[in-house]
Design a protein around this motif. Sequence first.
Motif, short mmCIF file in Angstrom:
data_model
loop_
_atom_site.label_atom_id
_atom_site.label_comp_id
_atom_site.label_asym_id
_atom_site.label_seq_id
_atom_site.Cartn_x
_atom_site.Cartn_y
_atom_site.Cartn_z
N ILE A 271 0.89 -1.17 0.00
CA ILE A 271 0.00 0.00 0.00
C ILE A 271 0.92 1.21 0.00
CG2 ILE A 271 -1.55 1.40 1.43
CD1 ILE A 271 -2.98 -1.09 2.22
N ARG A 272 0.79 2.02 -1.03
CA ARG A 272 1.75 3.11 -1.18
C ARG A 272 1.11 4.31 -1.87
NH1 ARG A 272 2.96 2.62 -6.43
NH2 ARG A 272 2.30 0.66 -7.34
N HIS A 273 1.83 5.41 -1.79
CA HIS A 273 1.41 6.64 -2.45
C HIS A 273 1.48 6.40 -3.97
CE1 HIS A 273 2.52 10.97 -3.61
NE2 HIS A 273 1.23 10.89 -3.46
N ASP A 274 0.48 6.79 -4.70
CA ASP A 274 0.48 6.51 -6.14
C ASP A 274 1.21 7.58 -6.95
OD1 ASP A 274 -1.21 8.65 -6.21
OD2 ASP A 274 -2.92 7.58 -7.06
N GLY A 275 1.83 8.56 -6.25
CA GLY A 275 2.58 9.60 -6.94
C GLY A 275 1.67 10.71 -7.47
N ASP A 276 0.39 10.58 -7.19
CA ASP A 276 -0.56 11.52 -7.78
C ASP A 276 -1.62 11.94 -6.75
OD1 ASP A 276 -1.43 13.05 -9.88
OD2 ASP A 276 -2.85 11.53 -10.59
N GLY A 277 -1.22 11.92 -5.48
CA GLY A 277 -2.14 12.37 -4.44
C GLY A 277 -3.05 11.29 -3.89
N GLY A 278 -2.99 10.10 -4.46
CA GLY A 278 -3.85 9.01 -3.98
C GLY A 278 -3.06 7.85 -3.43
N VAL A 279 -3.75 6.76 -3.17
CA VAL A 279 -3.13 5.57 -2.60
C VAL A 279 -3.22 4.43 -3.61
CG1 VAL A 279 -3.24 3.87 -0.74
CG2 VAL A 279 -3.71 6.28 -0.25
N ALA A 280 -2.10 3.78 -3.87
CA ALA A 280 -2.08 2.62 -4.77
C ALA A 280 -1.93 1.35 -3.94
CB ALA A 280 -0.92 2.73 -5.75
N ASP A 281 -2.50 0.28 -4.44
CA ASP A 281 -2.42 -1.00 -3.74
C ASP A 281 -1.93 -2.05 -4.74
OD1 ASP A 281 -2.76 -3.41 -2.53
OD2 ASP A 281 -4.83 -3.05 -1.88
N ASP A 282 -0.70 -2.53 -4.53
CA ASP A 282 -0.13 -3.52 -5.44
C ASP A 282 -0.89 -4.84 -5.42
OD1 ASP A 282 1.96 -1.87 -6.29
OD2 ASP A 282 3.19 -2.41 -4.56
N LEU A 283 -1.64 -5.07 -4.37
CA LEU A 283 -2.33 -6.36 -4.23
C LEU A 283 -3.83 -6.25 -4.54
CD1 LEU A 283 -0.71 -7.74 -0.94
CD2 LEU A 283 0.10 -7.97 -3.29
N ASP A 284 -4.25 -5.17 -5.18
CA ASP A 284 -5.70 -5.04 -5.37
C ASP A 284 -6.22 -5.79 -6.60
OD1 ASP A 284 -4.88 -3.32 -7.33
OD2 ASP A 284 -6.22 -1.68 -6.76
N THR A 285 -5.31 -6.31 -7.41
CA THR A 285 -5.73 -7.17 -8.52
C THR A 285 -4.83 -8.39 -8.55
OG1 THR A 285 -4.21 -6.17 -10.10
CG2 THR A 285 -6.41 -5.17 -9.94
N LEU A 286 -5.27 -9.41 -9.26
CA LEU A 286 -4.45 -10.61 -9.37
C LEU A 286 -3.17 -10.32 -10.17
CD1 LEU A 286 -4.16 -13.53 -8.65
CD2 LEU A 286 -5.60 -14.13 -10.60
N ASP A 287 -3.29 -9.52 -11.22
CA ASP A 287 -2.10 -9.15 -12.00
C ASP A 287 -1.09 -8.41 -11.13
OD1 ASP A 287 -2.82 -10.36 -14.31
OD2 ASP A 287 -3.57 -8.54 -15.30
N GLY A 288 -1.59 -7.47 -10.35
CA GLY A 288 -0.71 -6.71 -9.46
C GLY A 288 -0.03 -7.62 -8.46
N THR A 289 -0.78 -8.57 -7.96
CA THR A 289 -0.24 -9.52 -6.98
C THR A 289 0.86 -10.37 -7.62
OG1 THR A 289 -2.39 -9.59 -5.91
CG2 THR A 289 -0.86 -11.37 -5.37
N LYS A 290 0.61 -10.83 -8.84
CA LYS A 290 1.63 -11.62 -9.54
C LYS A 290 2.89 -10.80 -9.78
CE LYS A 290 -1.42 -14.84 -11.91
NZ LYS A 290 -1.90 -15.39 -13.17
N ARG A 291 2.69 -9.53 -10.14
CA ARG A 291 3.83 -8.65 -10.37
C ARG A 291 4.64 -8.49 -9.08
NH1 ARG A 291 0.90 -5.51 -13.71
NH2 ARG A 291 0.11 -4.27 -12.01
N TRP A 292 3.92 -8.26 -7.98
CA TRP A 292 4.63 -8.07 -6.72
C TRP A 292 5.39 -9.33 -6.33
CZ3 TRP A 292 3.95 -10.17 -1.67
CH2 TRP A 292 4.80 -9.59 -0.72
N LEU A 293 4.74 -10.47 -6.48
CA LEU A 293 5.40 -11.74 -6.14
C LEU A 293 6.64 -11.96 -7.01
CD1 LEU A 293 2.34 -14.09 -5.58
CD2 LEU A 293 4.04 -13.45 -3.87
N ALA A 294 6.52 -11.62 -8.28
CA ALA A 294 7.66 -11.81 -9.19
C ALA A 294 8.81 -10.90 -8.78
CB ALA A 294 7.23 -11.55 -10.63
N GLU A 295 8.49 -9.65 -8.44
CA GLU A 295 9.53 -8.72 -8.01
C GLU A 295 10.17 -9.18 -6.71
OE1 GLU A 295 7.96 -4.76 -7.69
OE2 GLU A 295 7.49 -4.73 -9.83
N ALA A 296 9.34 -9.71 -5.82
CA ALA A 296 9.83 -10.11 -4.50
C ALA A 296 10.45 -11.50 -4.51
CB ALA A 296 8.69 -10.05 -3.48
N ALA A 297 10.35 -12.20 -5.64
CA ALA A 297 10.76 -13.62 -5.68
C ALA A 297 12.14 -13.90 -5.09
CB ALA A 297 10.65 -14.16 -7.10
#
Length: 206
Positions: A13-39
């Motif tokens: 859960i992080r700042h989206d760079g545009d005044g809002g909040v982004a969540d890397d885990l809010d979609t399955l694609d995002g989750t896969k991306r995070w897991l791949a980066e963290a692998a």
Amino acid sequence: MERGLALELASTIRHDGDGGVADDLDTLDGTKRWLAEAAPVLAEHVTVGVFDAERLAREADEELRLALVALREAVRALFARAVRPGPPSPADAQRLLPLDEALSRINAAAALEPVTPVLEWEVEGPPAVRQQSAHPAPRERLLAALARASVGFLTGPERERLRACTAPRCVRYFLKSHGRQEWCKPSCGNRARAARHYRRQRSADD
Ligand SMILES: [Zn+2]
């Protein structure tokens, strides 16, 4: 990724760079991306034996995503408690899990994988301990590794350096590296000082 697994999970859960909040885990694609980066980091922290973090990242499903989100919710609730009397991250300050629920989630995830310490001592070098898994299922090993890392973090010396960044719009938890550090990175410090200056100007004008 050298901040430790607990902080990595919380920082999805992080700042989206545009005044809002982004969540890397809010979609399955995002989750896969995070897991791949963290692998690479994940592979270091799970128990010994074959653990293919990249394959897990590819094959992640909605059930795993929801389990990660639930675990993160527990970690962030405990982070909010750990930074007291400082303020928690504003991203979820209004909907934190109760303490007992957060604790039981972490403990339940840790209990997914019984581990046995195995002592090793090569001819050269110091003795070392490896954690041997009793269960080979990769997703349980992943969730348990994240839970163990959270337990280790919260009971270790780094907990006292944990802070929530107080810069406007920032939602990050970070590890303070020097005495009076209030912000997670220099750009947050600049923004916070500008906001403070602006408020001072305003009150001087009133
Ligand atoms: Zn910040």
